[in-house]
Design an enzyme around this catalytic site. Structure first.
Site, short mmCIF file in Angstrom:
data_model
loop_
_atom_site.label_atom_id
_atom_site.label_comp_id
_atom_site.label_asym_id
_atom_site.label_seq_id
_atom_site.Cartn_x
_atom_site.Cartn_y
_atom_site.Cartn_z
N ARG A 55 34.34 18.28 36.99
CA ARG A 55 34.04 18.26 35.77
C ARG A 55 34.54 19.16 34.65
O ARG A 55 35.04 18.83 33.43
CB ARG A 55 32.47 18.37 35.91
CG ARG A 55 31.71 17.35 36.51
CD ARG A 55 30.22 17.88 36.60
NE ARG A 55 29.59 18.21 35.22
CZ ARG A 55 28.59 19.10 35.05
NH1 ARG A 55 28.36 19.93 36.14
NH2 ARG A 55 28.17 19.37 33.97
N LEU A 83 27.56 18.92 29.80
CA LEU A 83 28.85 19.38 29.48
C LEU A 83 29.14 20.86 30.15
O LEU A 83 28.10 21.57 29.93
CB LEU A 83 29.15 19.41 27.91
CG LEU A 83 29.33 18.23 27.06
CD1 LEU A 83 29.14 18.48 25.61
CD2 LEU A 83 30.60 17.43 27.55
N ASN A 97 23.45 17.47 19.96
CA ASN A 97 22.72 16.31 20.57
C ASN A 97 21.51 15.71 19.88
O ASN A 97 20.91 16.65 19.18
CB ASN A 97 22.50 16.82 21.93
CG ASN A 97 21.89 15.81 22.78
OD1 ASN A 97 22.46 14.72 22.66
ND2 ASN A 97 20.93 15.88 23.55
N HIS A 99 18.31 13.97 20.77
CA HIS A 99 17.16 13.39 21.82
C HIS A 99 15.85 12.66 21.56
O HIS A 99 15.29 13.22 20.40
CB HIS A 99 17.02 14.72 22.63
CG HIS A 99 16.44 14.52 23.90
ND1 HIS A 99 16.97 14.09 25.28
CD2 HIS A 99 14.98 14.72 24.25
CE1 HIS A 99 15.98 14.08 26.11
NE2 HIS A 99 14.52 14.40 25.62
N ASP A 131 23.79 23.58 25.11
CA ASP A 131 24.32 24.57 25.84
C ASP A 131 24.38 23.71 27.11
O ASP A 131 24.42 22.67 27.26
CB ASP A 131 23.43 25.74 25.98
CG ASP A 131 22.11 25.55 26.42
OD1 ASP A 131 21.88 24.23 27.00
OD2 ASP A 131 21.04 26.24 26.10
N GLY A 133 22.53 23.75 29.67
CA GLY A 133 21.30 23.19 30.27
C GLY A 133 20.87 21.63 29.84
O GLY A 133 21.68 20.96 29.24
N ASP A 135 19.31 19.41 27.68
CA ASP A 135 18.46 19.20 26.39
C ASP A 135 17.99 20.63 26.04
O ASP A 135 16.76 20.50 25.57
CB ASP A 135 17.54 18.02 26.51
CG ASP A 135 18.20 16.68 26.79
OD1 ASP A 135 19.09 16.40 25.99
OD2 ASP A 135 17.53 15.96 27.58
C1 GRF Z 1 19.32 7.83 21.91
O1 GRF Z 1 18.00 7.67 21.95
C2 GRF Z 1 19.79 9.34 21.82
O2 GRF Z 1 18.50 9.99 21.38
C3 GRF Z 1 19.89 9.65 23.46
O3 GRF Z 1 20.32 8.44 23.92
C4 GRF Z 1 20.09 7.24 22.98
C5 GRF Z 1 21.48 6.71 22.48
O4 GRF Z 1 21.37 5.69 21.75
N1 GRF Z 1 20.37 10.79 23.74
P1 GRF Z 1 22.68 4.99 21.12
O5 GRF Z 1 23.66 4.76 22.06
O6 GRF Z 1 23.06 5.90 19.81
O7 GRF Z 1 22.07 3.68 20.52
#
Ligand code: GRF
Length: 178
Positions: A55, A83, A97, A99, A131, A133, A135
């Site tokens: 990785r 990552l 990110n 989420h 980071d 971890g 999320d």
């Molecule tokens: C989203 O819901 C994001 O929050 C999560 O993965 C999904 C990605 O969707 N990390 P897309 O590929 O942008 O349609």
């Protein structure tokens, strides 16, 4: 200038492009990720783990490529791998990110299903710094959506994504203006 990492369908990448943010490179851990097709004229590359020794080697190559394209901020838009610091140290405090939950609740790849199983009445989207971890980095912005009585994982995720598509470009735009 922004580099974007994708693994899936890329609707969040699309939202960044539609907002005319300066995306200069799109990279994926999957050669056949549908998201790559959204990049148009923007430089794309894939970095499959199987092609590297480990990785760290993969993340180093991916970070170097993004940096060489001019990326100084990196957005994870549905990027489904952790990552290593080999990547994160190349972009200090500049990897974000999105989420599909109100972090720190429900981190991980099955956040939408787990929220339904837990019977929560409210969900949402979070944009946070990344980071090493799962999320777990500092939260930059969140927005809430209701969970409805007959929601399926698909219907709830679609409602969350609508929020993501406004929230992510707004926060990324603010970071670009720093
Ligand atoms: C989203 O819901 C994001 O929050 C999560 O993965 C999904 C990605 O969707 N990390 P897309 O590929 O942008 O349609």
């Amino acid at each position: 200038m922004i580099g974007v990492l994708v693994s899936g369908t890329g609707t969040n990448l699309q939202a960044l492009l539609d907002a005319r943010l300066p995306v200069v490179a799109v990279a994926s851990n999957k050669r056949n990720a549908p998201a790559l097709a959204r990049a148009g004229d923007i430089a794309t590359a894939s970095f499959e783990l199987a092609d590297y020794e480990d990785r760290v080697a993969r993340d180093t190559a991916m970070a170097e490529w993004l940096h060489a394209q001019g990326s100084r901020l990196v957005v994870l838009a549905g990027y489904m791998h952790l990552l290593t610091s080999a990547f994160l140290d190349r972009f200090p405090d500049a990897v974000v990110n999105v989420h599909p939950s109100l972090l720190p609740n429900f981190p991980g790849a099955r956040a939408v299903e787990e929220q339904l199983a837990a019977g929560v009445s409210e969900s949402g989207a979070t944009v946070h710094l990344v980071d090493t971890g799962v999320d777990s980095g500092p939260i930059l912005a969140q927005e809430r959506v209701p969970v409805l009585a007959h929601d399926t994982a698909e219907s709830l995720h679609a409602r969350i994504k609508e929020i993501e598509h406004a929230l992510l470009p707004r926060v990324v735009g603010e970071l670009c203006a720093r």
